[in-house]
Design a protein around this motif. Structure first.
Motif, PDB file in Angstrom:
ATOM      1  N   GLN A   1      12.093  90.396 -19.129  1.00 39.82           N
ATOM      2  CA  GLN A   1      11.456  90.734 -17.860  1.00 39.82           C
ATOM      3  C   GLN A   1      11.901  92.100 -17.380  1.00 39.82           C
ATOM      4  O   GLN A   1      12.965  92.586 -17.742  1.00 39.82           O
ATOM      5  N   THR A   2      11.029  92.692 -16.582  1.00 41.82           N
ATOM      6  CA  THR A   2      11.346  93.924 -15.870  1.00 41.82           C
ATOM      7  C   THR A   2      11.338  93.568 -14.395  1.00 41.82           C
ATOM      8  O   THR A   2      11.232  92.388 -14.040  1.00 41.82           O
ATOM      9  N   ASP A   3      11.396  94.544 -13.534  1.00 44.13           N
ATOM     10  CA  ASP A   3      11.336  94.267 -12.093  1.00 44.13           C
ATOM     11  C   ASP A   3       9.988  93.691 -11.675  1.00 44.13           C
ATOM     12  O   ASP A   3       9.891  92.989 -10.679  1.00 44.13           O
ATOM     13  N   THR A   4       8.941  93.979 -12.444  1.00 44.01           N
ATOM     14  CA  THR A   4       7.601  93.579 -12.027  1.00 44.01           C
ATOM     15  C   THR A   4       6.880  92.614 -12.956  1.00 44.01           C
ATOM     16  O   THR A   4       5.945  91.939 -12.537  1.00 44.01           O
ATOM     17  N   HIS A   5       7.283  92.547 -14.223  1.00 39.47           N
ATOM     18  CA  HIS A   5       6.542  91.732 -15.191  1.00 39.47           C
ATOM     19  C   HIS A   5       7.471  90.900 -16.085  1.00 39.47           C
ATOM     20  O   HIS A   5       8.617  91.268 -16.306  1.00 39.47           O
TER      21      HIS A   5
ATOM     22  N   ALA B   1       2.665  89.341 -14.105  1.00 37.24           N
ATOM     23  CA  ALA B   1       3.332  89.830 -12.898  1.00 37.24           C
ATOM     24  C   ALA B   1       4.302  88.772 -12.398  1.00 37.24           C
ATOM     25  O   ALA B   1       3.941  87.600 -12.252  1.00 37.24           O
ATOM     26  N   ILE B   2       5.539  89.183 -12.150  1.00 34.08           N
ATOM     27  CA  ILE B   2       6.585  88.269 -11.666  1.00 34.08           C
ATOM     28  C   ILE B   2       6.137  87.554 -10.396  1.00 34.08           C
ATOM     29  O   ILE B   2       6.392  86.364 -10.221  1.00 34.08           O
ATOM     30  N   ARG B   3       5.455  88.249  -9.515  1.00 32.44           N
ATOM     31  CA  ARG B   3       5.060  87.648  -8.228  1.00 32.44           C
ATOM     32  C   ARG B   3       4.130  86.448  -8.411  1.00 32.44           C
ATOM     33  O   ARG B   3       4.080  85.557  -7.581  1.00 32.44           O
ATOM     34  N   ARG B   4       3.420  86.367  -9.534  1.00 38.22           N
ATOM     35  CA  ARG B   4       2.516  85.233  -9.779  1.00 38.22           C
ATOM     36  C   ARG B   4       3.269  83.928  -9.986  1.00 38.22           C
ATOM     37  O   ARG B   4       2.739  82.842  -9.742  1.00 38.22           O
TER      38      ARG B   4
END
Length: 129
Positions: free
Chosen positions: A40-44, A65-68
């Motif tokens: 993972q990265t900060d966003t994905h 996307a991590i937010r999902r």
């Protein structure tokens, strides 16, 4: 009517490498599509399809996307055990495997877990005082 996923409980922690998530998209639920987080990265998150009745297991999914993961689009199926928790996990697991009988009841498992909980509480109290 919105088609975007709705938020779920904030009890779901951060996305971490090693977790297993079920894809809850309407067309994926029947397929029982499960994704394991590889990196993972900060966003994905980079994931591999671990299970899919349609035969895509073993393939990498497109980055998500991590937010999902904090929405109803995904459901956490299996979390990872931190190294710090490994010893505690091993004690609870040992207690579960000590439950005897061909068909142990949920009450027997609960009693074993409660016994370990009491032991840990006593050890913590002894260490503090």
């Amino acid at each position: 009517m919105s088609t975007s996923p709705s938020p779920v409980s904030s009890a779901v922690g951060p996305v971490r490498v090693g977790q297993l998530w079920q894809d809850m998209a309407p067309d994926m639920v029947d397929r029982e599509r499960m994704l394991r987080v590889l990196a993972q990265t900060d966003t994905h998150a980079e994931c591999v399809v671990e299970r899919d009745r349609q035969g895509t297991a073993g393939r990498k999914a497109r980055p998500l996307a991590i937010r999902r993961f904090a929405t109803s689009a995904f459901k956490l199926i299996e979390d990872v055990v931190d190294d710090a928790d490994q010893a505690l996990y091993a004690r609870f697991l040992a207690a579960m495997t000590d439950v005897q009988g061909a068909n142990p009841s949920p009450v027997a498992y609960a009693a074993a877990a409660l016994r370990v909980h009491h032991e840990l509480t006593a050890e913590a109290a002894k260490a503090q005082g």
